[in-house]
Design an enzyme around this catalytic site. Structure first.
Site, PDB file in Angstrom:
ATOM      1  N   ASN A   1      -5.576   0.351 -10.776  1.00  0.00           N
ATOM      2  CA  ASN A   1      -6.879   0.922 -11.132  1.00  0.00           C
ATOM      3  C   ASN A   1      -6.663   1.858 -12.319  1.00  0.00           C
ATOM      4  O   ASN A   1      -6.111   2.944 -12.161  1.00  0.00           O
ATOM      5  CB  ASN A   1      -7.445   1.678  -9.921  1.00  0.00           C
ATOM      6  N   TRP A   2      -7.109   1.414 -13.469  1.00  0.00           N
ATOM      7  CA  TRP A   2      -6.877   2.206 -14.682  1.00  0.00           C
ATOM      8  C   TRP A   2      -7.835   3.386 -14.820  1.00  0.00           C
ATOM      9  O   TRP A   2      -7.663   4.217 -15.713  1.00  0.00           O
ATOM     10  CB  TRP A   2      -6.971   1.302 -15.926  1.00  0.00           C
ATOM     11  N   LYS A   3      -8.877   3.409 -13.965  1.00  0.00           N
ATOM     12  CA  LYS A   3      -9.876   4.494 -14.049  1.00  0.00           C
ATOM     13  C   LYS A   3     -10.411   4.577 -15.488  1.00  0.00           C
ATOM     14  O   LYS A   3     -10.513   3.549 -16.144  1.00  0.00           O
ATOM     15  CB  LYS A   3      -9.269   5.804 -13.546  1.00  0.00           C
TER      16      LYS A   3
ATOM     17  N   GLY B   1      -2.365   6.099 -11.575  1.00  0.00           N
ATOM     18  CA  GLY B   1      -1.560   6.504 -12.734  1.00  0.00           C
ATOM     19  C   GLY B   1      -0.393   5.577 -13.031  1.00  0.00           C
ATOM     20  O   GLY B   1      -0.141   5.239 -14.196  1.00  0.00           O
TER      21      GLY B   1
HETATM   22  P1  13P Z   1      -2.955   7.598  -8.183  1.00  0.00           P
HETATM   23  O1  13P Z   1      -2.055   6.421  -7.938  1.00  0.00           O
HETATM   24  O2  13P Z   1      -2.970   8.056  -9.617  1.00  0.00           O
HETATM   25  O3  13P Z   1      -2.720   8.690  -7.188  1.00  0.00           O
HETATM   26  O4  13P Z   1      -4.462   7.073  -7.941  1.00  0.00           O
HETATM   27  C1  13P Z   1      -4.741   6.365  -6.789  1.00  0.00           C
HETATM   28  C2  13P Z   1      -6.103   5.810  -6.911  1.00  0.00           C
HETATM   29  O5  13P Z   1      -7.094   6.518  -6.868  1.00  0.00           O
HETATM   30  C3  13P Z   1      -6.219   4.351  -7.113  1.00  0.00           C
HETATM   31  O6  13P Z   1      -7.535   3.924  -6.927  1.00  0.00           O
END
Ligand code: 13P
Length: 252
Positions: free
Chosen positions: A12-14, A236
């Site tokens: 998930n690249w957000k 991340g």
């Molecule tokens: P992180 O791996 O950056 O903690 O994020 C997890 C997340 O929210 C994936 O959807």
């Protein structure tokens, strides 16, 4: 021996990634084609702006694409929104719904998350539905009841193992470097599995349950080796092909 259900590692690249980030997706494709993820299914969920170009570089290869959200309606006067059919048309086959960053940041309710998941399924996308407790809820001993409530409220009753994935992401573990203990993860996943059995009967054993929250190459083997953990939703550490493959590589 191949695992059942087939493990899924989703990135998930957000709200990260410009066109230059496509190079990482190309590197991921090469790695997966080189069997670095074994039999695991690998998907990347870049921002919506990159889906069409990511689809072009992934075409004909082993990595599928996902989006990070969709609107519950198929189309209409919803300025700024994107429908599940549009995502499918752009090249996605999955969509994340109900991420805690949307539940908290936009007040998304279980009912809304469920309607988004139904819209996704209707459009031919699999929905990755996120659930997870806050730190205060865990400390109050409410983690299992909170997550159970989210599951009962957010999962479409008509979904199947082919178009539903559940991601358990404790809110306090996201982007913090903190993770629950192995036994807390195993307990939560067992309780989610039991609930899926109640909702879907025998099919409940084949719905994949991902763990998400600070998954990295150094902790992936332990977390993803736990019972009822069928893969990971990675934030991340999914932005760089090397890190992401370091996680998916536990299935090699
Ligand atoms: P992180 O791996 O950056 O903690 O994020 C997890 C997340 O929210 C994936 O959807």
């Amino acid at each position: 021996m191949s695992r059942d259900p087939r493990p899924l590692v989703a990135g998930n690249w957000k709200m990260n990634g410009l066109k230059a980030g496509l190079e990482e997706i190309v590197a991921m494709r090469r790695a997966v084609e080189g069997r670095q993820a074994g039999d695991a299914e690998i998907i990347v969920c870049p921002p919506a702006t990159l889906i069409i170009s990511a689809a072009a570089v992934l075409q004909g290869g082993p990595i599928a694409l996902g989006a990070q959200d969709c609107h519950p309606k198929a189309g209409g006067a919803y300025t700024g929104d994107i429908s599940a059919a549009m995502l499918k048309d752009a090249g996605a086959s999955y969509v994340i719904v109900g991420h805690s960053e949307r539940r908290a940041g936009y007040g998304e309710s279980d009912a809304l998350v469920r309607s988004k998941a139904e819209a996704a399924n209707e459009a031919g996308l699999a929905a990755i539905i996120c659930v997870g407790e806050t730190k205060a809820e865990r400390e109050a001993g409410e983690a299992v009841s909170v997550v159970s409530g989210q599951i009962r409220g957010s999962l479409p009753p008509a979904a199947t193992p082919a178009n539903l994935v559940v991601a358990y992401e404790p809110v306090w573990a996201i982007g913090t470097g903190l993770t629950p203990t192995a036994s807390d993860v195993a307990d939560m996943h067992a309780s989610i599995r039991a609930l899926l059995g109640e909702i879907y009967g025998e099919a409940g054993v084949r719905v994949r349950i991902l763990y998400g929250g600070s998954v990295k190459p150094s902790n992936a083997r332990e977390l993803l080796g736990l019972p009822n953990v069928d893969g990971a939703l990675v934030g991340g550490a999914s932005l760089k092909a090397n890190d992401f493959m370091g996680i998916a590589g536990i299935y090699a």
